[in-house]
Structure formats: structure tokens, C-alpha cells
Design an enzyme around this catalytic site. Structure first.
Site, short mmCIF file in Angstrom:
data_model
loop_
_atom_site.label_atom_id
_atom_site.label_comp_id
_atom_site.label_asym_id
_atom_site.label_seq_id
_atom_site.Cartn_x
_atom_site.Cartn_y
_atom_site.Cartn_z
N GLY A 85 25.81 -41.78 -84.20
CA GLY A 85 25.67 -42.05 -82.92
C GLY A 85 24.09 -42.32 -82.50
O GLY A 85 22.97 -42.64 -83.15
N ASN A 86 24.46 -43.25 -81.25
CA ASN A 86 22.93 -43.92 -80.89
C ASN A 86 22.90 -43.94 -78.90
O ASN A 86 23.56 -42.94 -78.61
CB ASN A 86 22.83 -45.11 -81.11
CG ASN A 86 23.95 -46.55 -80.58
OD1 ASN A 86 23.70 -47.00 -79.86
ND2 ASN A 86 24.56 -47.02 -81.54
N ARG A 87 21.64 -44.47 -78.54
CA ARG A 87 21.95 -43.47 -77.40
C ARG A 87 22.32 -45.28 -76.39
O ARG A 87 21.86 -45.34 -74.94
CB ARG A 87 20.28 -43.89 -76.80
CG ARG A 87 19.79 -42.84 -77.45
CD ARG A 87 18.45 -41.62 -77.61
NE ARG A 87 17.52 -42.65 -76.00
CZ ARG A 87 16.94 -42.97 -74.98
NH1 ARG A 87 16.29 -43.02 -76.60
NH2 ARG A 87 17.11 -42.79 -74.03
N SER A 88 22.84 -46.06 -76.60
CA SER A 88 23.79 -46.78 -76.02
C SER A 88 24.24 -46.98 -74.97
O SER A 88 25.56 -45.73 -75.28
CB SER A 88 24.23 -48.70 -76.78
OG SER A 88 24.22 -49.33 -75.83
N ALA A 95 25.66 -51.42 -79.27
CA ALA A 95 25.12 -51.00 -80.24
C ALA A 95 25.35 -50.87 -81.66
O ALA A 95 25.99 -49.76 -81.52
CB ALA A 95 24.07 -50.00 -79.88
#
Ligand code: C5P
Length: 409
Positions: free
Chosen positions: A206-209, A277
Site C-alpha cells: 500500500g501507500n500513505r495517501s 496514489a
């Protein structure tokens, strides 16, 4: 014709407020007066009732409470004139113990405040802090002028001429009315959040958006009269439920799900804003059962990644492309480097604009201010928006509305 609520608080300058009311009426608007009890010592009920031909709203107890919330609901503009130091503190702190502060608190109409008080009170750090707070919230505070004060002293703190207050307040109303229909009749798709690419049933890449910037754009577009669909990837429910009524939300998890939902949504849209993102890579195979470690040896699994489709580039270059396509690029590096990345991205992705978002320690991700440069398809900077995510969103939505209007001509 708009409905204007004039809130009167208890200062000697209250004698000028009837002229503000009259100027608003002369411009064709329907005016109600909400007054604090203290203000009635300066201008009485019969004056207000004579000017407006309706009862002045003072009491918040009993029947008055329902009436007061009703005023907040019907107001297209609220003008607080004069605003005493005490009422500025009330407004800044969110009190609701008099008709004026309660109306402001309960309304989402634009608010114009015209303070008047002794210079020492105006210049007091507490008052100045309250004014800053109100301005940060979007309240239009009209600076007092210098001259003779009610106390006999002279200095800054005088209420400007009521005709000027009315003119400025009516300009705020006109600007708000114009902004609230800038995207009327337009359909917009906004992707937001961050995709999650499954590794197994419990793990993902995943990512931090957080999705906040995308949701701010969706809200600003809805407030500008647009019909908005958000394709939301893994965004907290609390953030989604704060969206304005009427915004349609389609929830997705992975990049592939986002691609399908976005392609379906843009078929009828005027604009696509890709703030999401989207993961560039996903595990080639998502294990159907949870991956286990083998206790008998130290082996580690290898996860092979493959490329995800680039949704923005695919839509940007497709036949179904909406008339306006906006991409986002979160980059790290020097100013020069990120501008070069952004210019390249705009060209490669077939976007009309790229919002170049510098990410770093205290900008970009999460609940923090943003600094966005808007690049056109040739990489030229055509706008810069700095501030809260809502402020950035309002600036961008204004630019989008002008762009769509320019296509009509
Ligand atoms: O190439 P990069 O990921 O920096 O590009 C960012 C822009 O492209 C964003 O608007 C993002 O939503 C979009 N994007 C996409 N599909 C991907 C990767 C990014 O639509 N697979």
C-alpha cells in the site's frame, strides 16, 4: 434576490447598522436582523422592526431557538455589524449563547464581520488572534479605520462607513454566488486515496495517501455546483461521510478495481481528476491462502511484481477521454528536478494539467498544508496553490471551471 441576516452586537457603532440594512434592501435583498440583548440599548426593537417590517430576532430560548436555526438555514450572507471585541471572541471560540453567534455557528453562508471598538481592545493580542482565527476560517473581516472613537479618544477601531461595509459585503455575496455555480451542469470524476495490491488475503502493498486532497477537490467541485463521483481507494469512512450530500462514492481496493470503476465513470464525465496514489506494481500472484513461514528453515518468499496499468495515461490517450483530464504527481527532489518530472508526466500521460505536489517531511501527505503547482500539457506553470487542502482544492476547481468554460467558446 438573496436573504441577508444582519447580526448586530452591543457597541456604540450600532447606530450605523440600520444604514447597512437599508443598503442591502436597496440592492434588492431580503434582510432579517438578529440582535444581541446588549445591542438593543443602542438601537431598539422598534427601529429594526420599522426598517425590516419583521420582528428582530433576539431570544434564543423557547420558540426563538427554532427561529434562530431557521435564520441560519435561510441566510445566503451574514453581516455582523458592529462586531464588538466580545462578539469576535464568541465567534472565534464557537459560542452560541446569543442570536448572532448562534446564527453564525449554525450557518454555512459566507460571513462578513465589521469590528468596532476602542483601539486598545482592537490591538489586544487576544482580539488580533481571534481575527486571525476567523480569517483562517474564511470569514471576511473588514478592518476598522482610524479616527474619533465613541469613548472620546481617537485611534484605530472606528467602524468604516456603512455604505462601504454594505458594498464589500455584497461583493462577497456576489463572488460566493458566482463560485457556487461555476461547475453547474458539469459531471466530474475524482479518484482519491491509495490502492492496495494484495499479496495474500491479509497482506497488501500500500501507500500513505489519506485521500484528503482528493476529497477536498470533490467537496469544492460539489460546492461549485458540479455533480461529482468519487472513486475512493481505502479511505477512512469518517472522511467519506463528511463529503457534501449528493457526492456519489464508489469504493475500490486495488489498482485494477480502480481502473475498471474509473473507466466506467468517465464515459459520461466532463472532467477526470486523478488524485489517487495508484500502485505502479502489484504482486504477480496474490496467494489465495495466508503465506506462512516455514519453522524448519530460514527461507524467505520472493514476491515478483508486475506493472499495473497506468489509468491516467490509458484514459488520457483514449477515445473516451473527458474534455478535461487532470493528473497529480507527488515528487521529492529539488525544485528543478520536480518541475522536470512534472513536465514529462503531463506529456506522457495525455493530461491537460498536472498538479505537481512536493512531498516531504511536513507537506503533502495526511492532515498537513499543501503546495501545488499546476502545469499545463507543455509543462508551463499556469497556477500555484498554497495552503490547506481545502484552499488548494478551491483554487484548482476555479481553474477547472474556467478551462471547461473556455472549451465552450
Ligand atoms: O507516474 P506517477 O505515479 O507519478 O503518476 C501520478 C499520476 O498518475 C496520478 O494522477 C495518479 O493518479 C496516476 N496514476 C495512474 N495509474 C497508475 C499510476 C499513477 O492513473 N498506475
Amino acid at each position: 434576490m438573496a436573504t441577508i441576516v444582519v447580526g448586530v452586537t452591543g457597541g456604540v457603532a450600532a447606530f450605523k447598522a440600520p444604514i447597512v440594512v437599508r443598503e442591502c434592501q436597496r440592492a434588492g435583498h431580503d434582510v432579517y436582523v438578529a440582535a444581541t440583548q446588549a445591542s438593543l440599548d443602542f438601537v431598539g426593537r422598534s427601529t429594526w422592526e420599522g426598517i425590516t417590517s419583521r420582528p428582530v430576532v433576539v431570544d434564543i430560548a423557547g420558540e426563538g431557538r427554532a427561529e434562530h436555526v431557521e435564520l441560519a438555514r435561510i441566510a445566503d450572507l451574514i453581516i455582523v455589524v458592529p462586531a464588538t471585541a466580545n462578539s469576535l471572541a464568541h465567534l472565534a471560540a464557537g459560542f452560541a449563547d446569543d442570536m448572532v453567534s448562534l446564527t453564525v455557528l449554525a450557518s454555512d453562508a459566507p460571513v462578513v464581520v465589521a469590528p468596532a471598538m476602542h483601539s486598545n481592545m482592537w490591538l489586544a493580542p487576544a482580539t488580533q488572534a481571534n481575527v486571525r482565527t476567523l480569517r483562517e476560517r474564511g470569514v471576511h473581516v473588514i478592518d476598522p479605520t482610524s479616527g474619533a472613537l465613541g469613548s472620546g479618544d481617537s485611534g484605530v477601531g472606528r467602524l468604516p462607513e456603512p455604505e462601504l461595509i454594505a458594498r464589500q459585503a455584497l461583493a462577497v455575496l456576489a463572488e460566493h454566488q458566482q463560485a457556487s455555480c461555476a461547475l453547474a451542469g458539469r459531471r466530474l470524476v475524482v479518484t482519491a486515496g491509495g490502492t492496495r495490491e494484495p499479496i495474500d488475503p491479509v497482506r497488501f502493498l500500500g501507500n500513505r495517501s489519506s485521500g484528503r486532497q482528493g476529497l477536498a477537490i470533490a467537496s469544492a467541485a460539489a460546492h461549485a455546483g458540479g455533480s461529482v463521483q468519487v472513486i475512493a481507494a481505502n479511505i477512512e469512512s469518517a472522511l467519506l461521510s463528511a463529503l457534501p450530500a449528493g457526492v456519489q462514492v464508489t469504493r475500490v481496493g486495488s489498482a485494477l478495481q480502480m481502473r475498471d470503476a474509473t473507466i466506467a465513470a468517465v464515459a459520461r464525465a466532463d472532467a477526470l481528476v486523478m488524485t489517487a496514489a495508484v500502485a505502479d506494481f502489484r504482486p504477480e500472484v496474490a496467494s489465495v491462502s495466508k503465506m506462512k513461514k516455514d519453522p524448519t528453515n530460514e527461507d524467505v518468499p520472493t514476491i515478483r511484481l508486475i506493472r499495473n496499468p497506468d489509468i491516467l495515461a490509458e484514459i488520457g490517450h483514449s477515445e473516451q477521454r473527458p474534455p478535461l483530464v487532470v493528473g497529480f504527481a507527488a515528487e521529492t527532489g529539488t525544485d528543478e528536478e520536480i518541475l522536470a518530472y512534472g513536465a514529462d508526466k503531463a506529456a506522457r500521460k495525455g493530461a491537460d494539467f498536472i498538479c505537481l505536489n512536493r512531498v516531504g517531511e511536513s507537506v503533502g501527505f495526511g492532515d498537513v498544508p499543501n503546495d501545488i503547482r499546476l502545469l499545463d500539457a507543455s509543462g508551463r506553470i499556469v497556477g500555484r496553490y498554497v495552503g490547506s487542502k481545502d484552499e488548494v482544492a478551491t483554487g484548482l476547481v476555479g481553474h477547472m471551471a474556467s478551462f471547461l468554460d473556455s472549451l465552450k467558446r
